[in-house]
Structures are given as structure tokens and as C-alpha cells.
Motif scaffolding. Structure first.
Motif, PDB file in Angstrom:
ATOM      1  N   ALA A 173       0.829  -1.214   0.000  1.00 14.89           N
ATOM      2  CA  ALA A 173       0.000   0.000   0.000  1.00 14.89           C
ATOM      3  C   ALA A 173       0.860   1.260   0.000  1.00 14.89           C
ATOM      4  CB  ALA A 173      -0.934  -0.003   1.209  1.00 14.89           C
ATOM      5  N   ARG A 174       1.980   1.233   0.736  1.00 17.70           N
ATOM      6  CA  ARG A 174       2.871   2.399   0.722  1.00 17.70           C
ATOM      7  C   ARG A 174       3.419   2.635  -0.685  1.00 17.70           C
ATOM      8  NH1 ARG A 174       5.052  -0.147   5.319  1.00 17.70           N
ATOM      9  NH2 ARG A 174       6.980  -0.691   4.196  1.00 17.70           N
ATOM     10  N   ALA A 175       3.816   1.560  -1.345  1.00 13.07           N
ATOM     11  CA  ALA A 175       4.375   1.689  -2.693  1.00 13.07           C
ATOM     12  C   ALA A 175       3.353   2.269  -3.662  1.00 13.07           C
ATOM     13  CB  ALA A 175       4.870   0.336  -3.186  1.00 13.07           C
ATOM     14  N   LEU A 176       2.095   1.885  -3.488  1.00  9.43           N
ATOM     15  CA  LEU A 176       1.063   2.349  -4.409  1.00  9.43           C
ATOM     16  C   LEU A 176       0.766   3.837  -4.272  1.00  9.43           C
ATOM     17  CD1 LEU A 176      -1.525  -0.580  -4.476  1.00  9.43           C
ATOM     18  CD2 LEU A 176       0.440  -0.143  -5.976  1.00  9.43           C
ATOM     19  N   GLN A 177       1.245   4.456  -3.214  1.00 10.10           N
ATOM     20  CA  GLN A 177       1.084   5.904  -3.085  1.00 10.10           C
ATOM     21  C   GLN A 177       1.933   6.662  -4.107  1.00 10.10           C
ATOM     22  OE1 GLN A 177       1.846   6.986   1.005  1.00 10.10           O
ATOM     23  NE2 GLN A 177       0.379   5.491   1.792  1.00 10.10           N
ATOM     24  N   GLN A 178       2.861   5.957  -4.764  1.00 12.78           N
ATOM     25  CA  GLN A 178       3.732   6.591  -5.753  1.00 12.78           C
ATOM     26  C   GLN A 178       3.232   6.420  -7.177  1.00 12.78           C
ATOM     27  OE1 GLN A 178       6.191   8.535  -4.745  1.00 12.78           O
ATOM     28  NE2 GLN A 178       5.523   8.008  -2.649  1.00 12.78           N
ATOM     29  N   VAL A 179       2.017   5.865  -7.349  1.00 14.81           N
ATOM     30  CA  VAL A 179       1.444   5.681  -8.679  1.00 14.81           C
ATOM     31  C   VAL A 179      -0.008   6.128  -8.670  1.00 14.81           C
ATOM     32  CG1 VAL A 179       2.999   3.727  -9.120  1.00 14.81           C
ATOM     33  CG2 VAL A 179       0.666   3.292  -8.293  1.00 14.81           C
ATOM     34  N   GLY A 180      -0.546   6.290  -9.879  1.00 13.69           N
ATOM     35  CA  GLY A 180      -1.926   6.728  -9.985  1.00 13.69           C
ATOM     36  C   GLY A 180      -2.914   5.620 -10.234  1.00 13.69           C
ATOM     37  N   THR A 181      -2.456   4.490 -10.789  1.00 15.01           N
ATOM     38  CA  THR A 181      -3.356   3.387 -11.079  1.00 15.01           C
ATOM     39  C   THR A 181      -2.558   2.090 -11.111  1.00 15.01           C
ATOM     40  OG1 THR A 181      -5.116   2.618 -12.576  1.00 15.01           O
ATOM     41  CG2 THR A 181      -3.149   3.565 -13.599  1.00 15.01           C
ATOM     42  N   TRP A 237      11.455  -7.487  -2.719  1.00 18.89           N
ATOM     43  CA  TRP A 237      10.612  -6.897  -3.752  1.00 18.89           C
ATOM     44  C   TRP A 237      11.453  -6.583  -4.983  1.00 18.89           C
ATOM     45  CZ3 TRP A 237       5.351  -6.028  -2.841  1.00 18.89           C
ATOM     46  CH2 TRP A 237       4.930  -6.152  -1.515  1.00 18.89           C
ATOM     47  N   THR A 238      10.981  -6.970  -6.134  1.00 20.49           N
ATOM     48  CA  THR A 238      11.555  -6.533  -7.399  1.00 20.49           C
ATOM     49  C   THR A 238      10.802  -5.295  -7.866  1.00 20.49           C
ATOM     50  OG1 THR A 238      12.284  -8.724  -8.082  1.00 20.49           O
ATOM     51  CG2 THR A 238      11.868  -7.131  -9.828  1.00 20.49           C
ATOM     52  N   VAL A 239      11.546  -4.240  -8.178  1.00 22.59           N
ATOM     53  CA  VAL A 239      10.953  -2.998  -8.686  1.00 22.59           C
ATOM     54  C   VAL A 239      11.686  -2.668  -9.981  1.00 22.59           C
ATOM     55  CG1 VAL A 239      10.315  -0.621  -8.164  1.00 22.59           C
ATOM     56  CG2 VAL A 239      10.629  -2.260  -6.288  1.00 22.59           C
ATOM     57  N   THR A 240      10.948  -2.632 -11.086  1.00 25.52           N
ATOM     58  CA  THR A 240      11.539  -2.476 -12.407  1.00 25.52           C
ATOM     59  C   THR A 240      10.751  -1.449 -13.199  1.00 25.52           C
ATOM     60  OG1 THR A 240      12.249  -4.799 -12.414  1.00 25.52           O
ATOM     61  CG2 THR A 240      12.140  -3.684 -14.549  1.00 25.52           C
ATOM     62  N   GLY A 241      11.456  -0.485 -13.822  1.00 22.76           N
ATOM     63  CA  GLY A 241      10.739   0.472 -14.641  1.00 22.76           C
ATOM     64  C   GLY A 241      11.533   1.736 -14.884  1.00 22.76           C
ATOM     65  N   ALA A 242      10.815   2.827 -15.137  1.00 25.81           N
ATOM     66  CA  ALA A 242      11.443   4.125 -15.351  1.00 25.81           C
ATOM     67  C   ALA A 242      12.201   4.523 -14.085  1.00 25.81           C
ATOM     68  CB  ALA A 242      10.386   5.165 -15.696  1.00 25.81           C
ATOM     69  N   PRO A 243      13.389   5.120 -14.230  1.00 28.26           N
ATOM     70  CA  PRO A 243      14.244   5.352 -13.063  1.00 28.26           C
ATOM     71  C   PRO A 243      13.571   6.102 -11.918  1.00 28.26           C
ATOM     72  CG  PRO A 243      15.515   5.648 -15.058  1.00 28.26           C
ATOM     73  CD  PRO A 243      14.087   5.451 -15.492  1.00 28.26           C
ATOM     74  N   ALA A 244      12.852   7.179 -12.196  1.00 32.26           N
ATOM     75  CA  ALA A 244      12.245   7.944 -11.110  1.00 32.26           C
ATOM     76  C   ALA A 244      11.158   7.137 -10.411  1.00 32.26           C
ATOM     77  CB  ALA A 244      11.668   9.250 -11.651  1.00 32.26           C
ATOM     78  N   VAL A 246      11.021   3.847 -10.152  1.00 33.12           N
ATOM     79  CA  VAL A 246      11.694   2.822  -9.351  1.00 33.12           C
ATOM     80  C   VAL A 246      12.215   3.420  -8.051  1.00 33.12           C
ATOM     81  CG1 VAL A 246      13.715   1.299  -9.265  1.00 33.12           C
ATOM     82  CG2 VAL A 246      12.262   1.338 -11.299  1.00 33.12           C
ATOM     83  N   ALA A 247      12.837   4.584  -8.127  1.00 32.44           N
ATOM     84  CA  ALA A 247      13.375   5.223  -6.927  1.00 32.44           C
ATOM     85  C   ALA A 247      12.271   5.567  -5.938  1.00 32.44           C
ATOM     86  CB  ALA A 247      14.144   6.485  -7.318  1.00 32.44           C
ATOM     87  N   ASP A 248      11.148   6.071  -6.418  1.00 31.35           N
ATOM     88  CA  ASP A 248      10.062   6.451  -5.532  1.00 31.35           C
ATOM     89  C   ASP A 248       9.419   5.231  -4.868  1.00 31.35           C
ATOM     90  OD1 ASP A 248      10.464   9.095  -6.160  1.00 31.35           O
ATOM     91  OD2 ASP A 248       8.780   9.234  -7.563  1.00 31.35           O
ATOM     92  N   VAL A 249       9.181   4.175  -5.654  1.00 31.20           N
ATOM     93  CA  VAL A 249       8.569   2.968  -5.091  1.00 31.20           C
ATOM     94  C   VAL A 249       9.520   2.299  -4.104  1.00 31.20           C
ATOM     95  CG1 VAL A 249       7.795   0.631  -5.674  1.00 31.20           C
ATOM     96  CG2 VAL A 249       7.010   2.570  -7.018  1.00 31.20           C
TER      97      VAL A 249
END
Length: 256
Positions: A173-181, A237-244, A246-249
Motif C-alpha cells: 500500500a505504501r508503494a502504491l502511493q507513488q502511482v496513480g493506477t 521486492w523486485t521494482v523495475t521500470g522508469a528510473p524515477a 523505481v526510486a520512488d517505489v
């Protein structure tokens, strides 16, 4: 004979294309589905046949390299390099008639992943790339990943329902605060191909095996993205994607 990374990339694309084509043909003829660890963790004769196809060719063409396959293939090597095979990523989707599945593999050495290759049978598309190999789809270089603001980002993930009411769920849930959907589509590697193509922005998933993690991570990194593994809530946790993104999540996961 000395092989180059480009030689390995061409071989990898051939292997995943052949494996996915074989798996799709077997599905058309009818599948025998077996359960592994849970009702959604399944394997079919297509998985094992596609893995055997890849192993046989690697044994002939890269005899000094080690092999690790999701369905049990294992061979030591002397080169310091290892091929990691996921013959059908998204097997549950595959058994239910969804086309969001692929065949995938990665090559890594003792230091890092060298390349990943993926073939999506439904669209006859192939990806290949790595940290030192600019990622392509069907031979065309991928565009740089978009720098999407947090409120407009789309995350792709996979989280079993039992985890929601737990410390893992709270980290999620904390990680999802860094995305919109959010999307859950059922094949982490295909999700990464959508991230690499700019459709989504970041993949988030815990307890990911190398065959599920490395092919997509290599290709996203070859498109200018990042991939990290971070320990939070007692799991990796694996976090993969656009650099910013990934850093935020990553920061949000650690914020607990």
C-alpha cells in the motif's frame, strides 16, 4: 570459437521464438494441467517441452554455459555464465486461454545480467536487450522510457490475496502511493515488456525467482530503465521500470 553479446542475443531470440511457437501449438492440441504449490501455480506439458527445446539447443551451441530452468532443467558450466529459462511465463493465463504469456530467458555472469529475450506468441513479437545491449523489439530500438509524474503512473504487479491484510500488504500500500493506477495481468515478464515499451511505468512484485525477474529486468535496463531488489516487510521486492518511478517505489517500500 569466441562468441559476442550480439551472437548470444541472436541465439536467445531464436530460442524464445521457437519455444513460444511450440508452446502455442501444444495449447491448440490440448493441455494437461498439473498443480504445483497452489491452485494458481500450474505447469503443463507445453512448459516442459518448451524448456527441453531450449536446453537441447543450448547444450549443443553453448556447451560451457550453465543452465537453470523453471521446470527443473539444471546443468553446471565452466564459463561463469548461466542461462535462466522461463519456457512459459504466465502459465495460469496460458491454461485459461489468455494470450498474456510469453517464453523468456536471460543470460547472466557472476556480476550481472547480460541480456534478456522474450517472445510473445500472440503478436509474434520478440524483444532482446540488456545493460550493455540497447533493447529492441523485432529489431527496432525501443524509445526512451517516459518520465511520468507519480499521479499519472501505472504500476503492474502480482500479489496473492492472503498478503493484503499483512505487513507485506502494508508495504504494498505504501508503494502504491507513488502511482496513480494499478494493473494485475498475470505475466510479470510481459508486464515488463509493456513497461519497456512505455505503456506502463513500473513493475512491483515480491519473492520473484530469477527466471521471472531477469529477462524483463534486462530488457527494461536496455531501454534506459532501472531494476532493483529491495528487502521490506520480510520479503524481497523486485521494482523495475522508469528510473524515477523505481526510486520512488523503492523509497516507499523502505519507509516502514
Amino acid at each position: 570459437m569466441t562468441t559476442t553479446l550480439d551472437d548470444d542475443a541472436r541465439l536467445a531470440v531464436d530460442l524464445v521464438r521457437e519455444a513460444a511457437t511450440l508452446a502455442a501449438r501444444i495449447r491448440e492440441d490440448g493441455l494437461d494441467v498439473e498443480r504445483k504449490t497452489s491452485g494458481s501455480d500450474v505447469v503443463t506439458q507445453a512448459d516442459t517441452a518448451a524448456e527441453r527445446l531450449i536446453v537441447d539447443r543450448l547444450t549443443a551451441e553453448r556447451p560451457d554455459d550453465a543452465i537453470v530452468g523453471e521446470e527443473g532443467a539444471s546443468r553446471p558450466g565452466t564459463s561463469g555464465r548461466t542461462w535462466v529459462i522461463d519456457p512459459v511465463d504466465g502459465t495460469y493465463n496460458f491454461t485459461r486461454g489468455s494470450d498474456w504469456w510469453c517464453s523468456a530467458l536471460a543470460l547472466h555472469d557472476r556480476d550481472d545480467v547480460l541480456l534478456g529475450a522474450v517472445h510473445h506468441a500472440a503478436q509474434a513479437r520478440s524483444w532482446v536487450g540488456g545493460p550493455d545491449l540497447p533493447s529492441t523489439r523485432d529489431g527496432v530500438r525501443l524509445a526512451p522510457l517516459p518520465a511520468t509524474p507519480p499521479e499519472a503512473r501505472c504500476a503492474v504487479t502480482y500479489l496473492h490475496p492472503p498478503f493484503y491484510a499483512s505487513e507485506v500488504g502494508r508495504a504494498f500500500a505504501r508503494a502504491l502511493q507513488q502511482v496513480g493506477t494499478l494493473r494485475m495481468l498475470g505475466s510479470g515478464t510481459m508486464d515488463c515488456m509493456a513497461v519497456a515499451g512505455g505503456q506502463w511505468d513500473v513493475l512491483l512484485q515480491h519473492s520473484v525467482a530469477d527466471w521471472d525477474r531477469l529477462p524483463g529486468a534486462a530488457i527494461v535496463r536496455g531501454a534506459g530503465g532501472d531494476s532493483v531488489v529491495v528487502r521490506a516487510a520480510g520479503v524481497d521486492w523486485t521494482v523495475t521500470g522508469a528510473p524515477a518511478a523505481v526510486a520512488d517505489v523503492r523509497a516507499a517500500l523502505l519507509d516502514g
